[in-house]
Enzyme design. Structure first.
Site, PDB file in Angstrom:
ATOM      1  CG  HIS A   1      -1.495   1.434   1.471  1.00 33.86           C
ATOM      2  ND1 HIS A   1      -2.507   1.751   0.911  1.00 33.86           N
ATOM      3  CD2 HIS A   1      -1.379   2.143   2.727  1.00 33.86           C
ATOM      4  CE1 HIS A   1      -2.862   3.118   1.324  1.00 33.86           C
ATOM      5  NE2 HIS A   1      -2.045   3.195   2.333  1.00 33.86           N
TER       6      HIS A   1
ATOM      7  CB  SER B   1      11.365   6.509 -13.018  1.00 36.82           C
ATOM      8  OG  SER B   1      10.413   7.555 -13.492  1.00 36.82           O
TER       9      SER B   1
ATOM     10  CG  HIS C   1      12.661  14.254   6.558  1.00 40.43           C
ATOM     11  ND1 HIS C   1      11.520  14.036   7.239  1.00 40.43           N
ATOM     12  CD2 HIS C   1      12.725  15.505   6.253  1.00 40.43           C
ATOM     13  CE1 HIS C   1      10.763  14.979   7.288  1.00 40.43           C
ATOM     14  NE2 HIS C   1      11.377  15.897   6.741  1.00 40.43           N
TER      15      HIS C   1
END
Lengths: 262, 515
Positions: B61, B156, B239
């Site tokens: 998820h 990417s 972070h």
């Protein structure tokens, strides 16, 4: 009217190589998994070949667009310069991770290592033997590539070829020396975190030397077939920058891992 | 012809569209996973019957929502469509590499799905910490496939970052830096964060890969290694990553607020750009606030507490500037994108405040790995990032497609989604404060009531997602033509028609010094 634009930018024609590149990356990564876990190297080899094909075809197209079609205006060149610098910066941060790992492990060596660095039982390579030679080789290659650049800018074709040949030979010499060192080393990658940091950091560096040498060989070939002019030779400049970056990484490796780390 | 246009594209608008389609599909996968999680937690006792499987779903998820939904949509979708048009450029600096950034993502997603298809899947959480992710605890190919998925997604984004930075620096058509639109600034900062943080993640996961497969011991104490090294390297990326997830949203919210307040520009342009730059920069110096419980020195913890709290200052400047931009408006246009933006300002602030609570290492020792953390980041993500995405999408849909969405239905969608996400995540603050841990598939009976309400909220959110699919379908099938003149905006992207031509700015615009 075709072939007409009122801006200085390069609107690249549709190209299949990005899709091929993505497929190549997919094949390569699955191939690595197959090699690690399912005892098969077929996909890995296929993936490597596809990656090479992508690179060859893509950069061949760039050469055609730039050298033969004139798409690389000064504005496009400015963008290419910036892009190459940014790419090299990202590579600097990649190596930063491995230097972080080295210092994390070596500044406070654990009980399992005998609270000392190098760890108990590890006989590090003599930093003043082959590694020092390697340093001299790479520094010299930095000189020869700069020599080649100046010759190129002064329109001295044969001198540029000669200097570039020296650079390539020095690069290959470094690789050969390093390969021999790897073979002769009394410790392996499996020798705890010493072996891990040593071989992974110097290994990625060696990979970048091979990449840089390949880039320079391509530049040598292009110089021989008259692609470069004395004022427009960005591919060579990019290769030279990359080569200097490889040299600087080596200097840090040498000082931190080979010298301080022994 | 079709293949040339959609497989071999070098057009920033088409590639942006590809990213939107990919991101929308990923959103469905991520939403489904979130529903499975809430279904398991909707009652005490087991539904799936397998805590490892539950953690595989929790892990997936996160990866899907972060790497295949938020980032592709915000940076790949909105970034690609809008940045060139806003700076007067005919395309990106590297149009062909732009396409490769996109085509790395379907393979990356496939690798992630493959990781669940082999062995028992990756049940480590999206942080993939060793030793749980090492080959002893997760034998087989699952974690390696997930690592490679991250490698490709990283490539990417790094290539995309190079593209955006170069485009913004090099291709501005007579637009000075102090006139650059706020969304473009936000992408510029985001791109630098990607460029510098992703390589460190690449290093960390490569070391994990070699530990798992070729006998290195970077993170294995028996070889002198340290699992905490992984945490440092991961969070040095992790972070900045969360700022990557929100900064483009900040940019979009600025544009929406300016337009619907009927203003020419934002309050305090310099403050807004400085704030984004500072948030990005400081974001590199606070990573260990994710590591307060590993046994760090108290002085180290106090540094990271202080540095983290400092980031609230530039963030606060942005919030107050948005409010100041709204203030003094002769008549706010109460249309759907404004609702999303107002919801963003309020709910992102709430999430930011719980972040300040967590920034305090003393409190975090108690709250780390509890649902308080889950509540915090879902407020800033499901209500920060997602609200800005939906606001941006409803705002720019006429530009991208030439059609309009039904205003009344998009408003209803907003209210249902608002209800759903708040009902889902607000109770999780209570669960966290009461000590419910993260990544557990079951809980003691005492936690039942808030879990039931949270799961109810997730069903309402599902309803809103399905409703949004209907709204999209209706917009495309009714084909109400968007009329640009009725949408007078002072922003350049609207000047070239709805939808704009395949190539725009083929003649470069010229802007005189007067504004």
């Amino acid at each position: 009217m075709a072939g007409y634009q009122v801006h200085p930018w390069h609107l690249v024609e549709p190209s299949p190589w990005p899709l091929v590149g993505g497929s190549a990356a997919f094949t390569l990564t699955v191939g690595l998994v197959m090699w690690f876990h399912y005892n098969s190297t077929v996909l890995l080899v296929l993936g490597l070949m596809l990656v090479v094909v992508t690179m060859v075809q893509w950069w061949r197209d760039v050469i055609r667009e730039a050298t033969f079609q004139g798409c690389h205006t000064s504005y496009v060149l400015a963008g290419l310069r910036r892009g190459m610098v940014l790419f090299i910066i990202s590579e600097v941060f990649f190596f930063l991770a491995f230097f972080w790992a080295f210092f994390h492990s070596s500044l406070a060596p654990t009980v399992e290592l005998g609270v000392t660095w190098p760890p108990v039982g590890i006989h590090p390579l003599n930093a003043f033997a082959v590694p020092l030679l390697n340093t001299a080789v790479l520094l010299s290659s930095g000189v020869t590539v700069t020599w080649a650049h100046h010759a190129l800018m002064e329109g001295k074709r044969m001198e540029a070829i000669q200097a570039l040949m020296f650079t390539v030979m020095l690069g290959l010499y470094f690789t050969a020396l390093q390969a021999w060192e790897y073979y002769e080393a009394p410790f392996t990658i499996a020798d705890g975190v010493y072996g891990s940091t040593f071989f992974v950091a110097t290994g990625f560096h060696g990979l970048h030397v091979i990449i840089g040498s390949t880039f320079l060989i391509v530049c040598l070939g292009r110089q021989v077939v008259y692609h470069y002019t004395s004022s427009h030779h960005f591919g060579f400049e990019a290769a030279a920058w990359y080569w200097h970056f490889v040299d600087v990484v080596w200097l840090f490796l040498y000082v931190c891992i080979y010298w301080w780390g022994s | 012809m079709y293949a040339t246009r959609w497989l071999f594209s070098t057009n920033h608008k088409d590639i942006g569209t590809l990213y939107f389609i990919f991101g929308a599909w990923a959103a469905m996968v991520g939403t489904a996973m979130s529903l499975l999680i809430r279904a398991e937690l909707s009652q005490p006792g087991a539904l799936l019957g397998d805590d490892h499987l539950y953690n595989v779903i929790v892990t997936a998820h996160a990866f899907v929502m972060i790497f295949f939904m938020v980032m592709p949509v915000m940076i790949g979708g909105f970034g690609n469509w809008l940045v060139p048009m806003m700076i007067g450029a005919p395309d990106m600096a590297f149009p062909r590499m732009n396409n490769m950034s996109f085509w790395m993502l379907p393979p990356s997603f496939s690798l992630l799905l493959a990781s669940s298809a082999v062995e028992a899947g990756v049940g480590t959480g999206w942080t993939v910490y060793p030793p749980l992710s090492s080959n002893i605890a997760h034998a087989g190919a699952s974690v390696d496939l997930a690592i490679f998925s991250l490698h490709l997604a990283g490539v990417s984004s790094i290539l995309g970052a190079i593209n955006f930075i170069t485009t913004i620096h090099n291709m501005r058509a007579s637009i000075e830096w102090n006139r650059v639109p706020l969304f473009v600034w936000s992408i510029w900062v985001t791109a630098y964060l990607l460029l510098l943080s992703l390589p460190v993640l690449a290093g960390a996961i490569t070391m994990l890969l070699t530990d798992r497969n070729i006998n290195t011991t970077f993170f294995d104490p028996s070889g002198g290694g340290d699992p905490i090294l992984y945490e440092h390297l991961f969070w040095f990326f992790g972070h900045p990553e969360v700022y990557i997830l929100i900064l483009p949203g900040f940019g979009m919210i600025s544009h929406i607020i300016i337009h619907y307040a009927g203003k020419l520009r934002s309050f305090g342009y310099l403050g807004m750009t400085w704030a984004m730059f500072t948030i990005g920069l400081l974001g590199f110096w606070v990573w260990a606030h994710h590591m307060f419980t590993v046994g760090m020195d108290v002085d180290t913890r106090s540094y990271f507490t202080a540095a983290t709290m400092v980031i609230a200052v530039p963030t606060g400047i942005k919030v107050f500037s948005w409010l100041a931009t709204l203030a003094g408006s002769k008549q706010l246009k109460w249309e759907t994108p404004l609702l999303w933006a107002l919801g963003f300002i309020f709910l992102f602030t709430v999430g930011g405040l719980t972040g300040i609570v967590l920034a305090n290492s003393s409190l975090d020792i108690v709250l780390h790995d509890t649902y308080y953390v889950v509540a915090h980041f879902h407020y800033v993500l499901s209500m920060g990032a997602v609200f800005s995405i939906l606001g941006g999408f409803t705002y720019w849909f006429p530009l991208f497609t030439g059609f309009t969405l039904q205003e009344a239905w998009t408003k209803i969608h907003f209210f249902v989604m608002f209800t759903g996400v708040n009902l889902t995540f607000f109770p999780q603050h209570f669960l966290g404060l009461a000590g419910m841990p993260r990544r557990y598939s079951d809980y003691p009976d005492a936690y039942t009531i808030w879990n039931v309400i949270s799961s109810l909220g997730s069903i309402i959110s599902l309803g809103s997602v399905i409703f949004f699919l209907f709204i999209l379908w209706e917009g495309f099938s009714a084909q109400r033509k968007a009329v640009p003149a009725s949408h007078t905006s002072h922003s350049a992207e609207w000047l070239m028609g709805c939808p704009p031509l395949f190539h725009t700015h083929e003649e470069l615009p010229f802007i005189s010094k007067k504004f």
